[in-house]
Scaffold this motif. Structure first.
Motif, PDB file in Angstrom:
ATOM      1  N   THR A  35       4.990  -0.450  20.636  1.00  0.00           N
ATOM      2  CA  THR A  35       5.373  -0.799  19.254  1.00  0.00           C
ATOM      3  C   THR A  35       4.169  -1.368  18.504  1.00  0.00           C
ATOM      4  OG1 THR A  35       7.554  -1.363  20.129  1.00  0.00           O
ATOM      5  CG2 THR A  35       7.116  -2.000  17.863  1.00  0.00           C
ATOM      6  N   VAL A  36       3.381  -2.185  19.196  1.00  0.00           N
ATOM      7  CA  VAL A  36       2.159  -2.723  18.577  1.00  0.00           C
ATOM      8  C   VAL A  36       1.212  -1.574  18.223  1.00  0.00           C
ATOM      9  CG1 VAL A  36       0.050  -4.017  19.098  1.00  0.00           C
ATOM     10  CG2 VAL A  36       2.277  -5.025  19.606  1.00  0.00           C
ATOM     11  N   ALA A  37       1.091  -0.597  19.138  1.00  0.00           N
ATOM     12  CA  ALA A  37       0.224   0.560  18.873  1.00  0.00           C
ATOM     13  C   ALA A  37       0.730   1.330  17.648  1.00  0.00           C
ATOM     14  CB  ALA A  37       0.183   1.477  20.092  1.00  0.00           C
ATOM     15  N   LEU A  38       2.052   1.444  17.528  1.00  0.00           N
ATOM     16  CA  LEU A  38       2.632   2.127  16.369  1.00  0.00           C
ATOM     17  C   LEU A  38       2.275   1.385  15.074  1.00  0.00           C
ATOM     18  CD1 LEU A  38       4.721   4.261  15.227  1.00  0.00           C
ATOM     19  CD2 LEU A  38       6.448   2.477  15.523  1.00  0.00           C
ATOM     20  N   ALA A  39       2.434   0.054  15.086  1.00  0.00           N
ATOM     21  CA  ALA A  39       2.141  -0.752  13.885  1.00  0.00           C
ATOM     22  C   ALA A  39       0.653  -0.677  13.530  1.00  0.00           C
ATOM     23  CB  ALA A  39       2.563  -2.202  14.118  1.00  0.00           C
ATOM     24  N   LEU A  40      -0.208  -0.805  14.538  1.00  0.00           N
ATOM     25  CA  LEU A  40      -1.658  -0.754  14.269  1.00  0.00           C
ATOM     26  C   LEU A  40      -2.058   0.635  13.771  1.00  0.00           C
ATOM     27  CD1 LEU A  40      -3.078  -2.767  17.318  1.00  0.00           C
ATOM     28  CD2 LEU A  40      -3.009  -3.500  14.939  1.00  0.00           C
ATOM     29  N   GLY A  41      -1.445   1.660  14.341  1.00  0.00           N
ATOM     30  CA  GLY A  41      -1.735   3.034  13.911  1.00  0.00           C
ATOM     31  C   GLY A  41      -1.315   3.258  12.470  1.00  0.00           C
ATOM     32  N   LEU A  42      -0.128   2.741  12.130  1.00  0.00           N
ATOM     33  CA  LEU A  42       0.364   2.895  10.760  1.00  0.00           C
ATOM     34  C   LEU A  42      -0.544   2.150   9.783  1.00  0.00           C
ATOM     35  CD1 LEU A  42       2.813   4.271   9.430  1.00  0.00           C
ATOM     36  CD2 LEU A  42       3.999   2.073   9.522  1.00  0.00           C
ATOM     37  N   ASP A  43      -1.022   0.976  10.206  1.00  0.00           N
ATOM     38  CA  ASP A  43      -1.923   0.213   9.338  1.00  0.00           C
ATOM     39  C   ASP A  43      -3.237   0.976   9.154  1.00  0.00           C
ATOM     40  OD1 ASP A  43      -2.493  -2.301   7.869  1.00  0.00           O
ATOM     41  OD2 ASP A  43      -4.119  -2.444   9.319  1.00  0.00           O
ATOM     42  N   ARG A  44      -3.680   1.607  10.228  1.00  0.00           N
ATOM     43  CA  ARG A  44      -4.965   2.316  10.159  1.00  0.00           C
ATOM     44  C   ARG A  44      -4.896   3.538   9.237  1.00  0.00           C
ATOM     45  NH1 ARG A  44      -9.245   1.730  13.553  1.00  0.00           N
ATOM     46  NH2 ARG A  44     -10.789   3.385  13.526  1.00  0.00           N
ATOM     47  N   ILE A  45      -3.795   4.283   9.355  1.00  0.00           N
ATOM     48  CA  ILE A  45      -3.742   5.524   8.574  1.00  0.00           C
ATOM     49  C   ILE A  45      -3.126   5.340   7.185  1.00  0.00           C
ATOM     50  CG2 ILE A  45      -3.683   7.033  10.600  1.00  0.00           C
ATOM     51  CD1 ILE A  45      -0.682   7.388  10.125  1.00  0.00           C
ATOM     52  N   LEU A  46      -2.404   4.265   6.974  1.00  0.00           N
ATOM     53  CA  LEU A  46      -1.718   4.118   5.682  1.00  0.00           C
ATOM     54  C   LEU A  46      -2.073   2.803   4.959  1.00  0.00           C
ATOM     55  CD1 LEU A  46       0.370   5.328   3.736  1.00  0.00           C
ATOM     56  CD2 LEU A  46       2.148   4.140   5.007  1.00  0.00           C
TER      57      LEU A  46
ATOM     58  N   ALA B 290       4.747   2.650  -0.321  1.00  0.00           N
ATOM     59  CA  ALA B 290       4.255   3.392   0.845  1.00  0.00           C
ATOM     60  C   ALA B 290       5.024   2.970   2.094  1.00  0.00           C
ATOM     61  CB  ALA B 290       2.761   3.139   1.034  1.00  0.00           C
ATOM     62  N   SER B 291       5.296   1.666   2.203  1.00  0.00           N
ATOM     63  CA  SER B 291       6.033   1.187   3.379  1.00  0.00           C
ATOM     64  C   SER B 291       7.469   1.696   3.344  1.00  0.00           C
ATOM     65  CB  SER B 291       6.005  -0.347   3.457  1.00  0.00           C
ATOM     66  OG  SER B 291       6.979  -0.936   2.627  1.00  0.00           O
ATOM     67  N   PHE B 292       8.016   1.823   2.140  1.00  0.00           N
ATOM     68  CA  PHE B 292       9.375   2.355   2.000  1.00  0.00           C
ATOM     69  C   PHE B 292       9.412   3.808   2.488  1.00  0.00           C
ATOM     70  CE2 PHE B 292      13.143   3.755  -0.370  1.00  0.00           C
ATOM     71  CZ  PHE B 292      14.008   2.736  -0.036  1.00  0.00           C
ATOM     72  N   GLY B 293       8.414   4.587   2.077  1.00  0.00           N
ATOM     73  CA  GLY B 293       8.344   5.985   2.509  1.00  0.00           C
ATOM     74  C   GLY B 293       8.116   6.104   4.004  1.00  0.00           C
ATOM     75  N   ALA B 294       7.210   5.275   4.509  1.00  0.00           N
ATOM     76  CA  ALA B 294       6.922   5.301   5.947  1.00  0.00           C
ATOM     77  C   ALA B 294       8.163   4.919   6.740  1.00  0.00           C
ATOM     78  CB  ALA B 294       5.773   4.348   6.264  1.00  0.00           C
TER      79      ALA B 294
ATOM     80  N   GLY C 143     -10.250  -8.644   8.939  1.00  0.00           N
ATOM     81  CA  GLY C 143      -9.697  -7.457   9.602  1.00  0.00           C
ATOM     82  C   GLY C 143      -9.097  -7.803  10.959  1.00  0.00           C
ATOM     83  N   LYS C 144      -9.754  -8.708  11.677  1.00  0.00           N
ATOM     84  CA  LYS C 144      -9.248  -9.124  12.987  1.00  0.00           C
ATOM     85  C   LYS C 144      -7.930  -9.896  12.831  1.00  0.00           C
ATOM     86  CE  LYS C 144     -10.744 -11.835  16.949  1.00  0.00           C
ATOM     87  NZ  LYS C 144     -11.753 -12.793  17.391  1.00  0.00           N
ATOM     88  N   VAL C 145      -7.877 -10.756  11.812  1.00  0.00           N
ATOM     89  CA  VAL C 145      -6.644 -11.516  11.568  1.00  0.00           C
ATOM     90  C   VAL C 145      -5.494 -10.568  11.212  1.00  0.00           C
ATOM     91  CG1 VAL C 145      -5.560 -13.213  10.019  1.00  0.00           C
ATOM     92  CG2 VAL C 145      -7.851 -13.627  10.910  1.00  0.00           C
ATOM     93  N   VAL C 146      -5.810  -9.537  10.432  1.00  0.00           N
ATOM     94  CA  VAL C 146      -4.777  -8.547  10.075  1.00  0.00           C
ATOM     95  C   VAL C 146      -4.247  -7.869  11.341  1.00  0.00           C
ATOM     96  CG1 VAL C 146      -4.439  -6.287   8.956  1.00  0.00           C
ATOM     97  CG2 VAL C 146      -5.590  -8.136   7.723  1.00  0.00           C
ATOM     98  N   ARG C 147      -5.149  -7.528  12.247  1.00  0.00           N
ATOM     99  CA  ARG C 147      -4.707  -6.877  13.500  1.00  0.00           C
ATOM    100  C   ARG C 147      -3.837  -7.829  14.331  1.00  0.00           C
ATOM    101  NH1 ARG C 147      -9.881  -4.825  12.957  1.00  0.00           N
ATOM    102  NH2 ARG C 147     -10.862  -6.306  14.363  1.00  0.00           N
ATOM    103  N   VAL C 148      -4.246  -9.086  14.398  1.00  0.00           N
ATOM    104  CA  VAL C 148      -3.443 -10.073  15.159  1.00  0.00           C
ATOM    105  C   VAL C 148      -2.051 -10.203  14.537  1.00  0.00           C
ATOM    106  CG1 VAL C 148      -3.249 -12.519  15.748  1.00  0.00           C
ATOM    107  CG2 VAL C 148      -5.428 -11.354  16.038  1.00  0.00           C
ATOM    108  N   THR C 149      -1.999 -10.164  13.215  1.00  0.00           N
ATOM    109  CA  THR C 149      -0.708 -10.271  12.519  1.00  0.00           C
ATOM    110  C   THR C 149       0.206  -9.112  12.895  1.00  0.00           C
ATOM    111  OG1 THR C 149      -1.828 -11.345  10.678  1.00  0.00           O
ATOM    112  CG2 THR C 149       0.362 -10.460  10.229  1.00  0.00           C
ATOM    113  N   TRP C 150      -0.341  -7.909  12.908  1.00  0.00           N
ATOM    114  CA  TRP C 150       0.462  -6.747  13.311  1.00  0.00           C
ATOM    115  C   TRP C 150       0.899  -6.871  14.771  1.00  0.00           C
ATOM    116  CZ3 TRP C 150       2.781  -4.124   9.876  1.00  0.00           C
ATOM    117  CH2 TRP C 150       2.179  -3.750   8.674  1.00  0.00           C
TER     118      TRP C 150
END
Lengths: 243, 304
Positions: free
Chosen positions: B86-97, B114-118, B202-209
């Motif tokens: 699930t973390v990989a899914l969230a990080l992936g979504l953040d990376r591509i969108l 965008a989050s609504f569409g995703a 950027g690191k803090v954003v990743r930790v948040t996800w």
């Protein structure tokens, strides 16, 4: 020894409308330099571009001989660049100690407590209540916390954007006394300031920026009578720079 | 009024509170209302179910219920895998969108849309892969045991409440006492200044996800364990999650948890008075009341 070099720096928020239009100067180690100029001249934009907060569109910046153009602000801190923004320069919802602890995180673990203690000793107003929320500090104390935070990492160059903005004359005096003590320790200072008298009293050298370009670069004594500065601010004098 | 509503409310409130933690963190640090968060709960439940199935195939004994619970050792192990995925899914979504939109300086409303569409895409994908038919972590039946004062609870329900409290306490300690937590609070207040302090935003954003998606996965598993797993389970929880995050105060982890428990309890009691068909409206009423009377929430600060 050169601390900071700006070479034909162009920067701003829109590539087609740069605010800083090709500025070049060199600051030597231990020097205290003020950047003056009328409102809208691009002073703050220029140091924000150097600090990695505004995009650079051309030219280059070197810190201690290393290219730092366009690096993000958090990397510049690690390379020895300290920057104190004009407003919103501390985290008001964190305590005084937490503000310092965040900055200390970049230091080796064994040095952190010692550097925090050193900063609290340097700024006694902060040391009496380190666990108080930084938002409870007065304007002058906030500037001191911001300076303490920037100094904590022992920067090679400390840049301050209008540290006197919004402060009473008494507090301006306190802040500049603090900056003088910092300068006396050998830290290279680069100061953007609207309070010309205070800035000229603190620094050895003044740069005058007009319309995004360097209009004057020389010893502060040249500007003490105010005549030359008035001409530069009003645009009556052609660019005059020290080689 | 039936006191059983207290247990029912605490159980559903635990799931809501745990889910709301991720929502409140993304809201305060990334500064947008993330509609995909509910789908992280559903994806977390399905991914954990998939990992549990794989583990069950490798070692059949892992599926056998461990007394007094309805599930075997396979589920706790599967949760670890589910959290990672699930973390990989969230990080992936953040990376591509979301990350690309942030880098372009997109307005908040664009990121929210965008989050609504995703969210719709994630939900449809879940339905396409797993079908709309409900799934279950366990088929074992549990008898609720009396707790006194007319209340009963199953061991699974008590575990959910206990695990939630432990996770929330641990997370609260991390955010208030660690360097990572200080950096998160700093970015939440002023991301531009955080960079000047030397914080890698950027690191803090990743930790948040990582924290948000991890908690969402566990909340999804809890909901799936106590009720059932459906592709729409996260979407159905979205309004209570938002209500809990706003009621507790945006950015506050204890606030999100308390908000979740309050929503769960009010829902459970209100159902007895106005009927179960109004359950979904209760979160909405609480949300509107909070926004009108105390928009900063219980633990939030004005202007936050």
């Amino acid at each position: 020894m050169t601390a900071l070099v700006l070479d034909d720096l162009r920067a701003g928020y829109d590539r087609d409308l740069p605010i800083v239009k090709g500025v070049s100067f060199t600051v030597t180690k231990g020097e205290a330099v003020c950047i003056l100029g009328p409102n809208g001249a691009g002073k703050s934009t220029m140091i924000k571009a150097v600090a990695g907060l505004v995009p650079c569109f051309g030219g280059r910046v070197q810190l201690d001989g290393r290219e730092i153009t366009g690096l993000p602000s958090h990397e510049l801190v690690r390379k020895g660049m300290g920057f104190v923004p004009q407003t919103e320069n501390i985290f008001t919802r964190l305590s005084i100690l937490e503000n310092l602890q965040i900055a200390a995180q970049l230091l080796p673990r064994q040095d952190r407590a010692r550097r925090i203690e050193a900063m609290l000793a340097m700024f006694p107003d902060l040391s009496s209540r380190p666990r108080e929320l930084a938002g409870a500090l007065s304007g002058g104390q906030r500037q001191m916390l911001a300076a303490a935070r920037a100094l904590l990492n022992e920067p090679q160059v400390l840049m301050l954007d209008e540290p006197s903005a919004g402060l009473s004359p008494k507090l301006v005096g306190q802040v500049f006394d603090t900056l003088r003590r910092i300068s006396d320790t050998g830290v290279t200072l680069l100061l953007v300031e609207q309070n010309v008298r205070a800035a000229l009293g603190l620094t050895d050298r003044a740069l005058v920026l007009v319309d995004g370009q360097l209009a004057h670069d020389g010893p502060t004594v040249d500007l003490h009578d105010g005549k030359l500065l008035g001409e530069l601010f009003l645009g009556h004098r052609a660019a005059e720079t020290r080689a | 009024m039936n006191p059983q509503a207290i247990i029912d409310g605490l159980v559903s409130g635990s799931t809501i509170g745990l889910g709301a933690i991720g929502l409140t963190l993304t809201y305060s640090i990334l500064r947008f209302a993330n509609f995909t968060h509910g789908d992280f709960l559903a994806w977390g439940a399905y991914l954990t179910l998939t990992v549990a199935g794989v583990l069950g195939g490798l070692a059949a004994g892992l599926g056998a219920p461990v007394y007094p619970f309805s599930f075997g050792w396979g589920l706790p192990l599967a949760i670890l895998g589910g959290v990672v995925l699930t973390v990989a899914l969230a990080l992936g979504l953040d990376r591509i969108l979301f990350g690309r939109l942030r880098a372009r300086g997109a307005d908040t409303i664009i990121i929210v849309m965008a989050s609504f569409g995703a969210s719709m895409a994630l939900r449809s994908l879940l339905e396409f892969i797993f079908t709309a038919k409900p799934a279950y972590f366990t088929k074992a039946l549990q008898i609720a045991k009396p707790l006194g004062l007319g209340m009963r609870a199953t061991p699974d329900q008590l575990l959910v409440i206990g695990l939630t409290l432990v996770l929330v306490l641990a997370l609260h300690l991390v955010v208030t006492h660690s360097a990572t937590g200080r950096a998160m609070r700093a970015v939440s207040e002023n991301p531009g200044l955080a960079g000047v302090y030397g914080i890698d935003v950027g690191k803090v954003v990743r930790v948040t996800w990582i924290i948000g998606a991890g908690m969402a996965c566990i909340a999804g598993v809890m909901a799936g364990l106590l009720v059932q797993i459906r592709p729409y389970m996260g979407f159905d929880l979205l309004l209570p999650l938002f209500a809990a995050a706003i009621l507790g105060g945006i950015g506050s982890i204890p606030g999100a948890m308390l908000g979740g428990l309050i929503i769960g309890l009010v829902e459970a009691f209100a159902v007895q008075i106005v009927g179960a068909e109004w359950r979904a409206a209760i979160s909405f009423v609480i949300l509107v009341l909070v926004l009108m009377l105390r928009p900063q929430g219980i633990f939030g600060q004005r202007g936050a």
